[in-house]
Design a protein around this motif. Structure first.
Motif, PDB file in Angstrom:
ATOM      1  N   ASN A 145      44.033  18.782  27.075  1.00 55.52           N
ATOM      2  CA  ASN A 145      44.708  17.761  26.277  1.00 55.52           C
ATOM      3  C   ASN A 145      46.009  17.306  26.935  1.00 55.52           C
ATOM      4  O   ASN A 145      46.776  16.554  26.352  1.00 55.52           O
ATOM      5  N   ALA A 150      51.162  24.234  29.475  1.00 53.82           N
ATOM      6  CA  ALA A 150      51.575  25.430  28.739  1.00 53.82           C
ATOM      7  C   ALA A 150      52.386  26.361  29.621  1.00 53.82           C
ATOM      8  O   ALA A 150      53.280  27.057  29.154  1.00 53.82           O
ATOM      9  N   PHE A 210      46.432  22.274  30.011  1.00 52.54           N
ATOM     10  CA  PHE A 210      45.207  22.238  29.225  1.00 52.54           C
ATOM     11  C   PHE A 210      44.606  20.840  29.267  1.00 52.54           C
ATOM     12  O   PHE A 210      45.271  19.880  29.671  1.00 52.54           O
ATOM     13  N   PRO A 248      60.160  32.212  22.952  1.00 54.17           N
ATOM     14  CA  PRO A 248      59.799  31.818  21.585  1.00 54.17           C
ATOM     15  C   PRO A 248      58.299  31.556  21.476  1.00 54.17           C
ATOM     16  O   PRO A 248      57.619  31.447  22.483  1.00 54.17           O
ATOM     17  N   ASN A 249      57.823  31.423  20.247  1.00 55.01           N
ATOM     18  CA  ASN A 249      56.428  31.052  20.031  1.00 55.01           C
ATOM     19  C   ASN A 249      56.137  29.758  20.776  1.00 55.01           C
ATOM     20  O   ASN A 249      56.915  28.819  20.736  1.00 55.01           O
ATOM     21  N   GLN A 255      48.577  19.158  27.743  1.00 57.26           N
ATOM     22  CA  GLN A 255      49.686  20.071  27.487  1.00 57.26           C
ATOM     23  C   GLN A 255      49.905  21.011  28.678  1.00 57.26           C
ATOM     24  O   GLN A 255      48.984  21.698  29.112  1.00 57.26           O
TER      25      GLN A 255
END
Ligand SMILES: Nc1ncnc2c1ncn2[C@@H]1O[C@H](COP(=O)(O)OP(=O)(O)O)[C@@H](O)[C@H]1O
Ligand SMILES: [Mg+2]
Lengths: 329, 309
Positions: free
Chosen positions: A33, A37, A31, A56-57, A35
């Motif tokens: 920023n 993902a 992303f 997991p989340n 990150q």
């Protein structure tokens, strides 16, 4: 271009037998920023599979699904749905794909039925003639027929989730991508979703279903892929992952016979024998389950209970990562 | 082939690529193009139903249409008082000729209320859909992003046109009931018949509607940038206010002709004996330029944006 064209790589369109229904190579999303993902994952969902996409989340499931569906552009890597490259093949392939992405979302002031009518009207390739019937059938199928005329904002969470499923079922689908379809549902609702997934799989659809709750999915999937921090740790047929020799055999007996049961297990070649209260447990390994009970009886051990425990996905996950199934940043 | 083009359903069959050049295939492509057109009509109708059916929108349009009713009633009530004939714009002429209520109402709505309406229409179109999360479901239906944006732009413009039409209609009705119509006295002193005056009022309304297209394009572009509709409304209103402010500063006279709002009040041309079509044309050209630039920006942004809502 006509729908009869061949793929650039020379392979035949769409439903070539044996070709994976969902495939990705090095699929990555960073992303803005910074990150990362999703970090270079190679997915492979075979035709007819119920593929449990677990993690997991925050492990990157939804972002992966968004890339597969063409909502988010991959930073690197490639993806195919039903043999078509995404996102370029979206117009051709998405009519055959039903999707639920990160929870249901509809116009709050329209009724459930009006919301589905809207989605169908947007679909350039949906036959208009059959619209009303298809919408009715979809509502019926998820048990919303009675509430079809209520405004969406009056729906309970479970009803909203059902409407999301109905939208995914507006047309016959070859692939269903269901992102956390049981989120927010009560146990009864969860069971119904599982039932629906089984039913759809029974009709020949391939299903990619994500969840952060391992136990909800464990019971329906034929294949699993486990995500953690953007990486696909492992994927494959469910049975191959929870390998048979990881299964435990557990016998309940009288306190006086615990030692004897333990010796019998050792003689049979079972490993990792452990005594816990009135039960003796051991890893089955390569030993045939059918041999265990006769051996115990022959040794004079009173068998009050005999149980086989297969590792759950949770166990598998802990084994893979050495960590629990917690939220990852 | 565009993303949203109509396609045959069912598993694709395999045929040599050359088949596309045969007459039969060409005929089928024609049929597909037709189907696509029909499909765009269906998409647009559904979009219009959504936009025009929204309660909040209906209420806003209704409030806007109350402006001429309110102004007409106030003029009527004070016609014999000391306030008679006082106020902005063309208000002093209203009591003499109900037709003037149209220009008065649009004159009063143009600085703020209409730009606000335009901003709301633009904000709902894309950012509203993104914030509700419905955008992702529209796109995976699938629908081509360019097609969806086009349908949304047309629907938003329709909403603006409907709002202006209702304000105009409310002004015409209120003006007729309170003051009746008569020959229209033009700014230059001559007068034209009531029928010609009526037509000129429709010209005013049409010009005002077209004058707002540039702002609508700006709003739509903002709408593709964010999933916060209220931010789009604020930003778009600020743009229109800023444009008016700059237009009033002689220091920046050089840029005046290019400002969004510079020609907004040129609708008064319709009240002259010799309407300067070149001036009105300039105004529309400026709008066209803003629509071209910001329409392209909106398209470029929307067709490539990550949909993460
Ligand atoms: N739009 C975004 N911008 C930045 N980071 C994001 C965005 N969306 C998701 N993420 C991050 O990407 C990671 C994966 O998120 P997600 O795919 O939603 O995970 P999951 O669906 O497995 O819960 C998370 O760390 C999340 O914070
Ligand atoms: Mg998620």
């Amino acid at each position: 271009m006509t729908p009869t064209a061949t793929r650039p790589d020379g392979a035949l369109d769409g439903g070539a037998v044996g070709a994976p229904v969902v495939r990705s190579e090095g699929l990555t999303k960073r992303f803005r920023n910074g990150q990362v993902a999703v970090d270079g994952i190679d997915l492979e969902v075979p035709r007819g599979a119920v593929y449990g996409f677990l993690g997991p989340n925050g492990s990157g499931k939804t972002t992966t699904i968004r890339m597969l569906l063409g909502l988010v552009q991959a930073t690197a890597g490639r993806a195919w749905l039903l043999g078509e490259p995404m996102p370029d093949g979206g117009a051709r392939v998405l009519p055959r794909v039903g999707a639920l992405v990160e929870g249901p979302a509809f116009q709050p002031y329209l009724s459930g039925r009006a919301n589905l009518e809207r989605l169908d009207a947007v679909d350039a390739s949906a036959p208009r003639r059959t619209s009303a019937r298809r919408i009715g059938d979809a509502l019926e199928r998820v048990g919303l027929a009675a509430a079809a005329r209520k405004p969406y904002r009056q729906y309970s969470l479970g009803m909203k989730q059902r409407l999301g499923l109905a939208a995914a079922l507006l047309r016959p689908r070859e692939l269903l991508v269901l992102d956390e379809p049981t989120n927010g549902l009560d146990p009864q609702g969860t069971r119904e979703v599982r039932h629906l997934v089984r039913e759809l799989a029974g009709e020949g659809a391939t299903i990619l279903v994500s969840s952060h709750l391992l136990s909800e999915i464990d019971q329906v999937c034929t294949h699993v892929g486990v995500m953690r921090q953007g990486r696909l740790l492992v994927q494959g047929p469910r049975d191959a992952l929870g390998t048979a020799d990881a299964a435990q055999v557990v016998v309940t007996t009288e306190p006086g016979s615990l030692a004897q049961a333990r010796e019998t297990f050792a003689r049979l070649g079972l490993e990792e024998t452990a005594v816990d209260g009135e039960v003796v447990a051991a890893r089955l390994g390569a030993v045939a389950l059918a041999d265990v009970a006769p051996a115990l009886v022959a040794a004079g051990v009173p068998v009050l209970g005999l149980e086989i425990r297969r590792p759950t996905l949770e166990d598998l996950f802990v084994e893979l990562t050495g960590q629990g199934f917690d939220v990852s940043g | 082939m565009s993303r949203g083009e109509a396609l045959e359903t069912g598993p694709a069959t395999v045929a040599p690529a050359a088949a596309a050049t045969t007459p039969a295939a060409a005929a089928r492509e024609d049929a597909e193009v037709r189907a696509t057109r029909g499909a765009f009509g269906r998409l647009l109708r559904s979009e219009l139903r959504l936009v025009l059916g929204r309660r909040r929108t209906q209420l806003l349009v209704l409030l806007l249409a109350l402006v001429p009713v309110l102004v007409g009633t106030i003029v009527r009530a004070t016609v014999d008082s000391a306030f008679s004939g006082q106020g902005p714009g063309f208000i002093e002429r209203v009591s003499g000729n109900g037709l003037f209520l149209v220009v008065t109402a649009l004159f009063l709505c143009l600085p703020l209320l209409l730009p606000l309406g335009v901003s709301i229409a633009a904000a709902d179109a894309v950012a509203g859909e993104a914030s509700a999360g419905t955008l992702r479901y529209l796109l995976v239906v699938p629908v081509g992003r360019g097609r969806l944006l086009a349908a949304k732009a047309i629907a938003a413009l329709t909403l603006v046109v409907v709002a202006i039409a209702l304000v105009t209609a409310a002004a015409l009705v209120t003006g007729w009931v309170y003051f009746g119509y008569g020959d229209l006295d033009l700014l230059s002193g001559q007068s034209v018949s009531a029928a010609a005056g009526f037509a000129r009022m429709l010209g005013v309304a049409g010009y005002v509607a077209l004058s707002l297209t540039g702002l609508l394009a700006v709003g739509l572009f903002f709408s593709t940038l964010t999933e916060v509709p209220i931010g789009v409304i604020a930003a778009t209103v600020v743009v229109s206010i800023l444009s008016n402010v700059l237009d009033s500063l002689p220091q920046v006279e050089a840029i005046h002709p290019f400002l969004l709002s510079h020609h907004w009040f040129d609708f008064a041309e319709f009240l002259r004996a010799e309407v300067s079509w070149s001036l009105l044309g300039q105004g529309l050209l400026v709008q066209l330029a803003w629509v071209a630039v910001f329409g392209s920006l909106a398209w470029a942004r929307f067709t490539t944006a990550d949909i993460t809502s």
